[in-house]
Design a protein around this motif. Sequence first.
Motif, short mmCIF file in Angstrom:
data_model
loop_
_atom_site.label_atom_id
_atom_site.label_comp_id
_atom_site.label_asym_id
_atom_site.label_seq_id
_atom_site.Cartn_x
_atom_site.Cartn_y
_atom_site.Cartn_z
N HIS A 26 0.84 -1.20 0.00
CA HIS A 26 0.00 0.00 0.00
C HIS A 26 0.87 1.25 0.00
O HIS A 26 0.59 2.21 -0.71
CB HIS A 26 -0.94 -0.01 1.21
CG HIS A 26 -1.78 1.22 1.32
ND1 HIS A 26 -2.83 1.47 0.47
CD2 HIS A 26 -1.71 2.28 2.16
CE1 HIS A 26 -3.37 2.63 0.78
NE2 HIS A 26 -2.71 3.13 1.80
N SER A 27 1.91 1.24 0.78
CA SER A 27 2.82 2.37 0.87
C SER A 27 3.48 2.65 -0.48
O SER A 27 3.57 3.79 -0.92
CB SER A 27 3.89 2.10 1.93
OG SER A 27 4.81 3.13 1.97
N GLU A 28 3.92 1.60 -1.18
CA GLU A 28 4.54 1.75 -2.50
C GLU A 28 3.53 2.29 -3.51
O GLU A 28 3.85 3.14 -4.33
CB GLU A 28 5.09 0.41 -2.98
CG GLU A 28 6.32 -0.04 -2.23
CD GLU A 28 6.73 -1.47 -2.56
OE1 GLU A 28 6.21 -2.04 -3.54
OE2 GLU A 28 7.58 -2.01 -1.83
N GLU A 29 2.29 1.78 -3.46
CA GLU A 29 1.26 2.25 -4.39
C GLU A 29 0.95 3.72 -4.15
O GLU A 29 0.80 4.49 -5.08
CB GLU A 29 0.00 1.41 -4.25
CG GLU A 29 0.14 0.01 -4.81
CD GLU A 29 -1.06 -0.88 -4.51
OE1 GLU A 29 -2.03 -0.41 -3.89
OE2 GLU A 29 -1.01 -2.05 -4.91
N PHE A 30 0.87 4.13 -2.88
CA PHE A 30 0.61 5.52 -2.56
C PHE A 30 1.75 6.39 -3.07
O PHE A 30 1.53 7.45 -3.65
CB PHE A 30 0.43 5.71 -1.05
CG PHE A 30 0.25 7.14 -0.65
CD1 PHE A 30 -0.96 7.77 -0.83
CD2 PHE A 30 1.30 7.85 -0.11
CE1 PHE A 30 -1.13 9.10 -0.49
CE2 PHE A 30 1.14 9.18 0.24
CZ PHE A 30 -0.08 9.80 0.05
N SER A 31 2.95 5.94 -2.86
CA SER A 31 4.14 6.67 -3.28
C SER A 31 4.14 6.87 -4.79
O SER A 31 4.50 7.94 -5.28
CB SER A 31 5.36 5.87 -2.87
OG SER A 31 6.38 6.68 -2.47
N SER A 32 3.77 5.87 -5.54
CA SER A 32 3.78 5.97 -6.99
C SER A 32 2.69 6.90 -7.52
O SER A 32 2.78 7.37 -8.64
CB SER A 32 3.67 4.59 -7.62
OG SER A 32 2.39 4.05 -7.39
N ARG A 33 1.68 7.17 -6.72
CA ARG A 33 0.59 8.06 -7.14
C ARG A 33 0.91 9.52 -6.83
O ARG A 33 0.21 10.41 -7.29
CB ARG A 33 -0.72 7.68 -6.46
CG ARG A 33 -1.29 6.39 -7.00
CD ARG A 33 -2.61 6.11 -6.38
NE ARG A 33 -2.36 5.57 -5.04
CZ ARG A 33 -3.28 5.30 -4.15
NH1 ARG A 33 -4.53 5.52 -4.42
NH2 ARG A 33 -2.96 4.82 -2.98
N LYS A 34 1.95 9.77 -6.06
CA LYS A 34 2.31 11.12 -5.69
C LYS A 34 2.70 11.93 -6.92
O LYS A 34 3.50 11.46 -7.73
CB LYS A 34 3.52 11.05 -4.73
CG LYS A 34 3.34 11.81 -3.50
CD LYS A 34 4.37 11.55 -2.42
CE LYS A 34 5.79 11.51 -2.80
NZ LYS A 34 6.69 11.58 -1.65
#
Length: 86
Positions: A26-34
């Motif tokens: 989830h953290s990686e997915e959020f990061s990639s949406r930044k």
Amino acid sequence: MEPQNLHFGITELKMLDTIIKAINKHSEEFSSRKEWLSINEAANYAGVSYNTFIKFRSYGLKVSEIDGVKRVSKKTIDSFLEKYCI
């Protein structure tokens, strides 16, 4: 309150591992949406070193800076790299 010894069995350890993996994903997915990235994140996004990314500024890459905090949008990086495509 006295500290208690925690004893986990295989089932609990597997469950904890699954939870940790889900949080990391989830953290990686959020990061990639930044959209706005720090200079280090932006260099990683562009696939270059920090120093090379700093040089990009001398070629016209626009960086937003507010009170010493620098951010670059992914759109700006993409446009800049497209501009210099051969």
